[in-house]
Design an enzyme around this catalytic site. Structure first.
Site, short mmCIF file in Angstrom:
data_model
loop_
_atom_site.label_atom_id
_atom_site.label_comp_id
_atom_site.label_asym_id
_atom_site.label_seq_id
_atom_site.Cartn_x
_atom_site.Cartn_y
_atom_site.Cartn_z
N TYR A 3 4.39 -7.35 16.25
CA TYR A 3 4.60 -6.16 15.42
C TYR A 3 5.22 -5.02 16.23
O TYR A 3 6.24 -4.45 15.85
CB TYR A 3 3.27 -5.72 14.81
CG TYR A 3 3.37 -4.55 13.87
CD1 TYR A 3 4.04 -4.66 12.66
CD2 TYR A 3 2.76 -3.34 14.17
CE1 TYR A 3 4.12 -3.59 11.78
CE2 TYR A 3 2.83 -2.26 13.30
CZ TYR A 3 3.51 -2.39 12.11
OH TYR A 3 3.58 -1.32 11.25
N LYS A 18 9.16 -3.85 15.72
CA LYS A 18 9.57 -2.51 15.28
C LYS A 18 10.50 -1.85 16.30
O LYS A 18 11.42 -1.11 15.93
CB LYS A 18 8.34 -1.63 15.03
CG LYS A 18 7.53 -2.02 13.80
CD LYS A 18 8.32 -1.82 12.51
CE LYS A 18 7.45 -2.04 11.28
NZ LYS A 18 8.23 -1.90 10.02
N ARG A 59 -8.16 -3.01 9.23
CA ARG A 59 -7.99 -1.72 9.90
C ARG A 59 -9.27 -0.89 9.80
O ARG A 59 -10.11 -1.12 8.94
CB ARG A 59 -6.78 -0.97 9.32
CG ARG A 59 -5.47 -1.57 9.80
CD ARG A 59 -4.26 -0.84 9.25
NE ARG A 59 -3.91 -1.31 7.92
CZ ARG A 59 -2.75 -1.04 7.33
NH1 ARG A 59 -1.85 -0.31 7.95
NH2 ARG A 59 -2.49 -1.49 6.12
N ASP A 91 12.31 -12.22 -0.47
CA ASP A 91 11.96 -12.06 0.94
C ASP A 91 13.17 -11.50 1.67
O ASP A 91 14.27 -12.06 1.59
CB ASP A 91 11.56 -13.42 1.53
CG ASP A 91 10.86 -13.28 2.87
OD1 ASP A 91 11.28 -12.44 3.68
OD2 ASP A 91 9.89 -14.03 3.10
N PHE A 117 0.82 -1.21 0.00
CA PHE A 117 0.00 0.00 0.00
C PHE A 117 0.86 1.26 0.00
O PHE A 117 0.87 2.03 -0.97
CB PHE A 117 -0.94 -0.06 1.21
CG PHE A 117 -1.53 1.26 1.62
CD1 PHE A 117 -2.09 2.11 0.68
CD2 PHE A 117 -1.54 1.64 2.96
CE1 PHE A 117 -2.64 3.33 1.06
CE2 PHE A 117 -2.08 2.85 3.35
CZ PHE A 117 -2.63 3.70 2.40
N LEU A 139 20.28 -9.80 0.40
CA LEU A 139 20.13 -9.27 -0.95
C LEU A 139 21.41 -8.56 -1.33
O LEU A 139 21.96 -7.79 -0.53
CB LEU A 139 18.94 -8.30 -1.00
CG LEU A 139 18.61 -7.67 -2.35
CD1 LEU A 139 18.11 -8.72 -3.33
CD2 LEU A 139 17.55 -6.57 -2.18
N TYR A 140 21.88 -8.80 -2.54
CA TYR A 140 23.13 -8.20 -3.01
C TYR A 140 22.81 -7.31 -4.20
O TYR A 140 22.48 -7.79 -5.28
CB TYR A 140 24.15 -9.28 -3.36
CG TYR A 140 24.46 -10.17 -2.17
CD1 TYR A 140 25.38 -9.77 -1.20
CD2 TYR A 140 23.79 -11.38 -2.00
CE1 TYR A 140 25.65 -10.56 -0.10
CE2 TYR A 140 24.05 -12.18 -0.89
CZ TYR A 140 24.98 -11.76 0.05
OH TYR A 140 25.23 -12.54 1.16
N TYR A 171 23.78 -0.01 14.50
CA TYR A 171 24.58 0.05 13.28
C TYR A 171 25.11 1.46 13.03
O TYR A 171 26.21 1.63 12.51
CB TYR A 171 23.75 -0.43 12.08
CG TYR A 171 23.98 -1.88 11.73
CD1 TYR A 171 24.80 -2.25 10.67
CD2 TYR A 171 23.40 -2.89 12.49
CE1 TYR A 171 25.02 -3.58 10.35
CE2 TYR A 171 23.60 -4.23 12.20
CZ TYR A 171 24.42 -4.57 11.12
OH TYR A 171 24.64 -5.89 10.83
N GLY A 176 1.78 -7.44 -0.45
CA GLY A 176 1.94 -6.60 -1.63
C GLY A 176 1.32 -7.24 -2.86
O GLY A 176 1.08 -8.45 -2.89
#
Length: 420
Positions: free
Chosen positions: A231, A235, A272, A144, A99, A149-150, A245, A124
């Site tokens: 959730y 977060k 929601r 995922d 969204f 991921l590179y 980091y 999504g």
């Protein structure tokens, strides 16, 4: 090394195969048309239907297919600015087919940047970004974020996570993994390539707040083992990892604490309050209010949020920033407003209050105003009318048996979703 002669031979064979396949396809099509023609003659002879009308029935769908093919070869994209290579950024959006992510994709593409969307399509949908497929500045990857991921990028908008109660309560472990392992992988990528990362955090880190309105220095009042903890706590951990980091590895981070957001491309059944009320009003069903309806929420339109995210990413503000609309409404007022905008005769039905439902939620956005020059500009009713129009069209698609993917159902008791 392959000789030129051999390459020419392979090319010639491939051309012959292509001609053969085309010939077979044309023969099959001709046979089909002839069969229909013979059938039409028979129908005409029996006096059931004139041959001309039957031909038109066959030809019209063919014309439609030709028009569809022409559109696919001459696709028109939304207008895109031209940016010099110095100004054009390579941007990764995790959860970019969702969204909020799809609206962010639209803005960054139209601003002239190169955008890579990564999504596992749990919530999504490809249709949210299909209007960019084929554009030279756009790439869509089914991936995922719990796996590394590179990719070479300059900025990372990390939005990947289920955000509606039914979706994250359906699979709390997956929600935790996305917000912890997924965030860890994105921070690792940012460290490797020197990218800046923006974390899409949430007002849920404040829990059921004892301070009102909520400013960024409030630590929150969260139930760490409640039904929404996967959730909320996910977060909170993600924020902690970002700042670890930043301090230890020098990664540039930005953290947006996002309050209730609505607009087109929301899942109709995401649980929601906005989607619940609009869908119920459009279908003439009772609008379900949990508890007394005196709980308060503040709703922002999605374009306001997207502008805030971009402003934060390109700012020098590394501490958390609230992004939300401080205009506060009770749930009962909101239900009545949607009823009036839809023109629905639906009743309002009161159900027992859900566990851990915050009684009040309203952002303090002084920091965003001062440091980003940002505040919401879309009036509530204007945004709701756009969302209602979108939901109405979605219902029309369903009525016409057009396929619209739905989120997986939550394994929770009916009527127990909070006023998120």
């Amino acid at each position: 090394m392959v000789s030129k002669g051999l390459l020419r031979l392979v090319s010639s064979v491939n051309r012959r195969r292509m001609k053969l396949l085309l010939g077979i396809a044309l023969f099959a099509y001709a046979a089909s048309v002839w069969g229909n023609f013979v059938n039409m003659r028979s129908i005409q002879e029996n006096g059931e239907l004139k041959i001309e009308s039957k031909i038109e029935e066959i030809v019209e769908p063919l014309r439609e297919k030709i028009r569809d093919l022409e559109k696919s070869f001459t696709q028109k994209y939304p207008p895109v600015k031209f940016l010099s290579e110095k100004d054009r950024k390579r941007i990764l959006i995790t959860g970019g087919a969702g969204f909020v992510g799809s609206h962010l994709t639209d803005k960054l593409m139209m601003d002239g940047h190169e955008v890579t969307v990564v999504d596992n399509f749990f919530t999504g949908r490809k249709r949210n970004v299909e209007h960019w497929i084929g554009h030279e500045n756009f790439e869509l990857i089914n991936h995922d974020v719990v796996e590394p991921l590179y990719i070479e990028v300059d900025q990372i908008y990390h939005l990947a996570s289920p955000a509606s109660p039914p979706n994250y309560m359906y699979n709390p472990i997956k929600t935790l993994k996305t917000n912890t392992i997924g965030t860890l992988n994105m921070l690792g990528l940012a460290k490797r390539v020197g990218a800046r990362l923006l974390l899409a955090s949430t007002s849920e880190v404040y829990g059921d707040p004892e301070v009102h309105p909520q400013s960024e220095d409030y630590w929150g009042h969260v139930n760490p083992i409640g039904p929404r903890a996967c959730y909320d706590e996910g977060k909170r951990v993600a924020e902690t990892m970002c700042y670890a980091y930043m301090k230890q590895e020098g990664v540039e981070v930005r953290v947006a604490r996002i309050f209730n957001t609505f607009g087109p491309r929301m899942h109709m059944n995401d649980g929601r309050v906005v989607s619940n009320f609009i869908l119920q009003a459009l279908q003439g069903e009772p609008l379900t209010v949990y508890g007394s309806g005196s709980q308060t929420r503040a709703f922002q339109y999605v374009s306001d949020l997207v502008n805030g995210l971009v402003a934060l990413m390109n700012s020098n503000v590394s501490s958390p920033v609230n992004l939300g609309n401080p205009e506060e409404h009770t749930i009962l007022e909101f239900a009545q407003l949607i009823k009036n905008l839809v023109g629905s005769g639906s009743e309002i039905q009161f159900l027992s209050e859900a566990q851990d439902d915050p009684q009040k939620r309203k952002p303090d956005i002084k920091k965003a105003k001062l440091m980003l020059g940002w505040e919401p500009v879309v009036p509530l009713e204007e945004g709701l009318n756009k969302a209602i129009h979108y939901f109405r069209k979605e219902l029309e698609y369903q009525a016409n048996n057009q396929y619209i993917p739905k989120p997986k159902p939550a394994r929770v008791k009916k009527g127990r979703t909070r006023h998120s």
